[in-house]
Scaffold this active site. Structure first.
Site, PDB file in Angstrom:
ATOM      1  N   LYS A 152       0.941  -1.179   0.015  1.00 21.84           N
ATOM      2  CA  LYS A 152      -0.041   0.046  -0.002  1.00 21.84           C
ATOM      3  C   LYS A 152       0.882   1.078  -0.058  1.00 21.84           C
ATOM      4  O   LYS A 152       1.415   1.638   0.944  1.00 21.84           O
ATOM      5  CB  LYS A 152      -0.847   0.106   1.265  1.00 21.84           C
ATOM      6  CG  LYS A 152      -2.014   1.034   0.953  1.00 21.84           C
ATOM      7  CD  LYS A 152      -2.486   1.649   2.326  1.00 21.84           C
ATOM      8  CE  LYS A 152      -1.917   2.734   3.033  1.00 21.84           C
ATOM      9  NZ  LYS A 152      -1.780   3.851   2.238  1.00 21.84           N
ATOM     10  N   SER A 206       4.982   7.414  10.490  1.00 19.71           N
ATOM     11  CA  SER A 206       5.425   8.159  11.752  1.00 19.71           C
ATOM     12  C   SER A 206       5.276   7.144  12.971  1.00 19.71           C
ATOM     13  O   SER A 206       4.616   6.334  12.638  1.00 19.71           O
ATOM     14  CB  SER A 206       4.096   9.136  11.735  1.00 19.71           C
ATOM     15  OG  SER A 206       2.786   8.235  11.902  1.00 19.71           O
ATOM     16  N   THR A 207       5.665   7.651  13.781  1.00 23.46           N
ATOM     17  CA  THR A 207       5.894   6.939  15.197  1.00 23.46           C
ATOM     18  C   THR A 207       4.516   6.564  15.668  1.00 23.46           C
ATOM     19  O   THR A 207       4.120   5.435  16.030  1.00 23.46           O
ATOM     20  CB  THR A 207       7.067   7.421  16.310  1.00 23.46           C
ATOM     21  OG1 THR A 207       8.134   7.524  15.489  1.00 23.46           O
ATOM     22  CG2 THR A 207       7.028   6.613  17.365  1.00 23.46           C
ATOM     23  N   GLU A 227       9.825   0.957  10.577  1.00 24.10           N
ATOM     24  CA  GLU A 227      10.850   2.108  10.331  1.00 24.10           C
ATOM     25  C   GLU A 227       9.992   3.369  10.582  1.00 24.10           C
ATOM     26  O   GLU A 227       9.179   3.718   9.831  1.00 24.10           O
ATOM     27  CB  GLU A 227      11.217   1.922   9.045  1.00 24.10           C
ATOM     28  CG  GLU A 227      12.125   0.490   8.468  1.00 24.10           C
ATOM     29  CD  GLU A 227      13.489   0.654   9.165  1.00 24.10           C
ATOM     30  OE1 GLU A 227      13.710   1.566   9.673  1.00 24.10           O
ATOM     31  OE2 GLU A 227      13.962  -0.321   8.925  1.00 24.10           O
ATOM     32  N   CYS A 261      13.353  10.675   7.041  1.00 22.20           N
ATOM     33  CA  CYS A 261      13.421  10.093   8.343  1.00 22.20           C
ATOM     34  C   CYS A 261      14.975  10.255   8.891  1.00 22.20           C
ATOM     35  O   CYS A 261      15.136  10.425  10.371  1.00 22.20           O
ATOM     36  CB  CYS A 261      13.265   8.705   8.408  1.00 22.20           C
ATOM     37  SG  CYS A 261      13.971   7.703   7.355  1.00 22.20           S
ATOM     38  N   GLU A 354       9.820  16.113  15.390  1.00 20.21           N
ATOM     39  CA  GLU A 354      10.224  15.930  14.209  1.00 20.21           C
ATOM     40  C   GLU A 354       9.224  16.685  13.292  1.00 20.21           C
ATOM     41  O   GLU A 354       8.138  16.559  13.255  1.00 20.21           O
ATOM     42  CB  GLU A 354      10.025  14.405  13.612  1.00 20.21           C
ATOM     43  CG  GLU A 354      10.558  14.122  12.338  1.00 20.21           C
ATOM     44  CD  GLU A 354      10.099  12.962  11.541  1.00 20.21           C
ATOM     45  OE1 GLU A 354       8.929  12.185  11.940  1.00 20.21           O
ATOM     46  OE2 GLU A 354      11.064  11.984  11.330  1.00 20.21           O
TER      47      GLU A 354
HETATM   48  P1  NAD Z   1       2.015   8.112   8.312  1.00 14.15           P
HETATM   49  O1  NAD Z   1       2.447   7.221   9.391  1.00 14.15           O
HETATM   50  O2  NAD Z   1       0.872   9.048   8.333  1.00 14.15           O
HETATM   51  O3  NAD Z   1       1.564   6.823   6.904  1.00 14.15           O
HETATM   52  C1  NAD Z   1       2.229   6.126   6.617  1.00 14.15           C
HETATM   53  C2  NAD Z   1       1.758   4.971   5.899  1.00 14.15           C
HETATM   54  O4  NAD Z   1       0.687   4.398   6.837  1.00 14.15           O
HETATM   55  C3  NAD Z   1       0.655   5.629   4.880  1.00 14.15           C
HETATM   56  O5  NAD Z   1       0.900   4.499   3.653  1.00 14.15           O
HETATM   57  C4  NAD Z   1      -0.721   5.761   5.599  1.00 14.15           C
HETATM   58  O6  NAD Z   1      -1.591   5.601   4.593  1.00 14.15           O
HETATM   59  C5  NAD Z   1      -0.525   4.327   6.299  1.00 14.15           C
HETATM   60  N1  NAD Z   1      -1.638   4.423   7.546  1.00 14.15           N
HETATM   61  C6  NAD Z   1      -2.207   5.449   7.944  1.00 14.15           C
HETATM   62  N2  NAD Z   1      -2.936   5.080   9.011  1.00 14.15           N
HETATM   63  C7  NAD Z   1      -3.099   3.587   9.043  1.00 14.15           C
HETATM   64  C8  NAD Z   1      -3.380   2.766  10.159  1.00 14.15           C
HETATM   65  N3  NAD Z   1      -4.358   3.006  10.674  1.00 14.15           N
HETATM   66  N4  NAD Z   1      -3.065   1.365   9.807  1.00 14.15           N
HETATM   67  C9  NAD Z   1      -2.150   0.920   8.571  1.00 14.15           C
HETATM   68  N5  NAD Z   1      -1.529   1.948   7.908  1.00 14.15           N
HETATM   69  C10 NAD Z   1      -1.842   3.322   8.055  1.00 14.15           C
HETATM   70  O7  NAD Z   1       3.695   8.575   7.670  1.00 14.15           O
HETATM   71  P2  NAD Z   1       3.882   9.616   6.456  1.00 14.15           P
HETATM   72  O8  NAD Z   1       3.227  11.062   6.874  1.00 14.15           O
HETATM   73  O9  NAD Z   1       3.415   9.128   5.064  1.00 14.15           O
HETATM   74  O10 NAD Z   1       5.249   9.613   6.400  1.00 14.15           O
HETATM   75  C11 NAD Z   1       6.091  10.414   7.286  1.00 14.15           C
HETATM   76  C12 NAD Z   1       6.857   9.533   8.680  1.00 14.15           C
HETATM   77  O11 NAD Z   1       7.639   8.621   8.033  1.00 14.15           O
HETATM   78  C13 NAD Z   1       7.979  10.483   9.301  1.00 14.15           C
HETATM   79  O12 NAD Z   1       7.574  10.308  10.674  1.00 14.15           O
HETATM   80  C14 NAD Z   1       8.966   9.902   9.003  1.00 14.15           C
HETATM   81  O13 NAD Z   1      10.206  10.046   9.853  1.00 14.15           O
HETATM   82  C15 NAD Z   1       8.879   8.350   8.634  1.00 14.15           C
HETATM   83  N6  NAD Z   1       9.757   7.639   7.869  1.00 14.15           N
HETATM   84  C16 NAD Z   1      10.530   6.755   8.474  1.00 14.15           C
HETATM   85  C17 NAD Z   1      11.423   5.921   7.572  1.00 14.15           C
HETATM   86  C18 NAD Z   1      12.368   5.172   8.399  1.00 14.15           C
HETATM   87  O14 NAD Z   1      12.881   4.217   7.448  1.00 14.15           O
HETATM   88  N7  NAD Z   1      12.506   5.101   9.525  1.00 14.15           N
HETATM   89  C19 NAD Z   1      11.666   6.267   6.256  1.00 14.15           C
HETATM   90  C20 NAD Z   1      10.809   7.100   5.642  1.00 14.15           C
HETATM   91  C21 NAD Z   1       9.851   7.789   6.623  1.00 14.15           C
END
Ligand code: NAD
Length: 454
Positions: A152, A206-207, A227, A261, A354
């Site tokens: 997804k 996101s965390t 991650e 990230c 962050e």
């Molecule tokens: P997000 O957590 O909002 O979304 C990430 C993914 O999760 C999206 O595909 C979203 O649709 C999905 N999602 C949302 N709600 C969900 C649920 N209830 N169940 C399952 N999936 C769900 O994050 P974002 O805003 O897309 O990305 C930014 C974040 O990602 C930042 O915190 C960044 O640091 C982190 N990030 C971490 C790494 C790493 O490798 N550590 C890499 C890239 C980004």
């Protein structure tokens, strides 16, 4: 149907059909059926198909990169590198099927062997900041180990993932071995968590959402790789090559408009060189080319969306100690100039949360012990950099900082052949490198008796 916008000019790029929960559940069941035969494809043939997939990605590299520029606002240079990363990760794990070795352990009365079994259907959930690489880090090792994948992409950035799904089919992967399901996290992502047919979830994001994913997976004792976020430290000691440290610091945080990230979004500078470092940093920040990301010269593009620009802007209240800023285009597009806040205290909100945009805080420290203490004063621990000419200090600080990926006198942290992942609330498990297959297999122990009938 929902609209996908170009963040550089706010124009419509595509409309995308959002997968419903019923459609996602049906896709998961097809994936499970495909798994029964994919797991039995001989290692050599599975390797060959992954190599062909890598070649298909290579053949489509310019198209994938141009699509990412339009969909995500990534600079064309970065976008090419991201497509090439998918190709390279596929090639790397194409070497895995024939090397998925078990062990033979000495026992009495027979022979004892271990084999590595694939898990089944793996659900990969991808964020919007690096749509291509993060998809590939999940699906390449998962497929190599004999799993099938439902993936997804983030709602905002589905286009390159959808194209990768087509390329897999064009390369000859059997139908339903890799399915890309654009849609909402709360619908499709949540289904991966809740559906017992999905054997494992790989989540990057996101965390906050990662914690909910982990809690949901616990109901099924479903393994999960996470991650998550970061607030990484770039630690500059007085004995460092200050010119190089300052010249490279902007790219370690403003790359991908800070939506990384691994962004080194806290620069910790030894107090005796604090002013000198800022003097050197200012022209470096102002030299970052923030412009139309399709231009070959672009070094930074826009933020991903209007809502995200609001969120980043919220950190720049009237009291924010703005030391200096770079430039950004006027007019349409979700632009935000590189921004340096200094001096900042480690407890300030801008130093703790962050921001995920082109905002960096600069924090003074007195000595090595304080540098390590401040670097570790975070719930995150993903990456970081250490600048010093002293080898002993570099090693001491690298061992002391609670983070999964550190670089000394450099900002590099992600190579597909080395492990990547976070300490603390930056994640759980490791991706990439030689051990990633462990996260996509179960070890089975088999004892064969040599007693009994002839
Ligand atoms: P997000 O957590 O909002 O979304 C990430 C993914 O999760 C999206 O595909 C979203 O649709 C999905 N999602 C949302 N709600 C969900 C649920 N209830 N169940 C399952 N999936 C769900 O994050 P974002 O805003 O897309 O990305 C930014 C974040 O990602 C930042 O915190 C960044 O640091 C982190 N990030 C971490 C790494 C790493 O490798 N550590 C890499 C890239 C980004």
């Amino acid at each position: 149907m929902y609209s996908v916008l170009n963040p550089a000019d706010e124009q419509l790029v595509a409309t995308v059909e959002a997968t419903t929960a019923d459609e996602a559940a049906a896709a998961v069941r097809r994936s499970r059926v495909a798994f029964e035969s994919w797991r039995d494809v001989s290692p050599g043939d599975r390797a060959m198909l992954l190599r062909r997939f890598a070649e298909a990605v290579d053949g489509d590299l310019e198209n994938l990169a141009a699509t990412e520029v339009r969909n995500s606002g990534h600079t064309i240079g970065n976008a090419r590198g991201e497509a090439a990363n998918v190709r390279d990760v596929l090639h790397y794990y194409a070497g895995a099927p024939e090397r998925l070795l078990g062990r033979q352990i000495p026992v009495a009365g027979g022979i004892d062997i271990t084999v590595r079994e694939p898990l089944g259907v793996v659900g990969v959930i991808v964020p919007w900041n690096f749509p291509m690489p993060i998809a590939g880090w999940g699906f390449a090792p998962a497929l190599a180990a004999g799993n099938t994948v439902v993936l997804k992409p983030a709602e905002l950035t589905p286009l390159t993932a959808m194209r990768l799904g087509e390329l897999a089919l064009e390369a000859g992967l059997p139908p339903d071995v890799l399915q890309v399901l654009p849609g909402k996290g709360s619908v499709v992502g949540q289904l991966f968590v809740d559906d017992p047919v999905v054997a494992k979830v790989v989540f990057t994001g996101s965390t906050e959402v990662g914690k909910a994913v982990m809690a949901g997976c616990s109901a099924h004792v479903k393994p999960v790789t996470l991650e998550l976020g970061g607030k990484s430290a770039n630690i500059v000691f007085a004995d460092a090559d200050l010119e190089r440290a300052a010249a490279t610091a902007p790219y370690a945080v403003f790359d991908n408009a800070g939506q990384d990230c691994c962004a080194r979004s806290r620069i910790l500078v030894q107090r005796s060189v604090f002013d000198r470092f800022l003097e050197l940093l200012e022209p470096a920040v102002q030299g970052v080319r923030v412009e139309d990301p399709s231009l070959e010269t672009a070094e930074m593009g826009p933020l991903i969306s209007a809502a995200h620009r609001e969120s980043v802007s919220s950190y720049l209240s009237d009291e924010a100690p703005v030391a200096f800023r770079g430039s950004a285009p006027e007019g349409p597009g979700f632009w935000f100039p590189p921004t340096v806040l200094a001096p900042v205290r480690p407890v300030d909100r801008v130093a703790v949360e962050e921001i995920f945009g082109p905002v960096v805080v600069v924090i003074p420290f007195e000595d090595e012990a304080e540098a390590v203490r401040v670097a570790n004063a975070s719930v995150y621990g993903l990456s970081g950099s250490i600048w010093t000419e002293s080898l002993g200090r570099a090693l001491r600080v690298a061992r002391g900082v609670e983070s999964g990926n550190l670089s000394v006198n450099s900002h590099s942290s992600v190579r597909y052949w080395t492990p990547f992942g976070g300490f603390k609330q930056s994640g759980l498990g490791r991706e990439l490198g030689p051990d990633a297959l462990d996260a996509f297999t179960e070890v089975k122990n088999i004892f064969v008796s040599s007693e009994g009938a002839t």
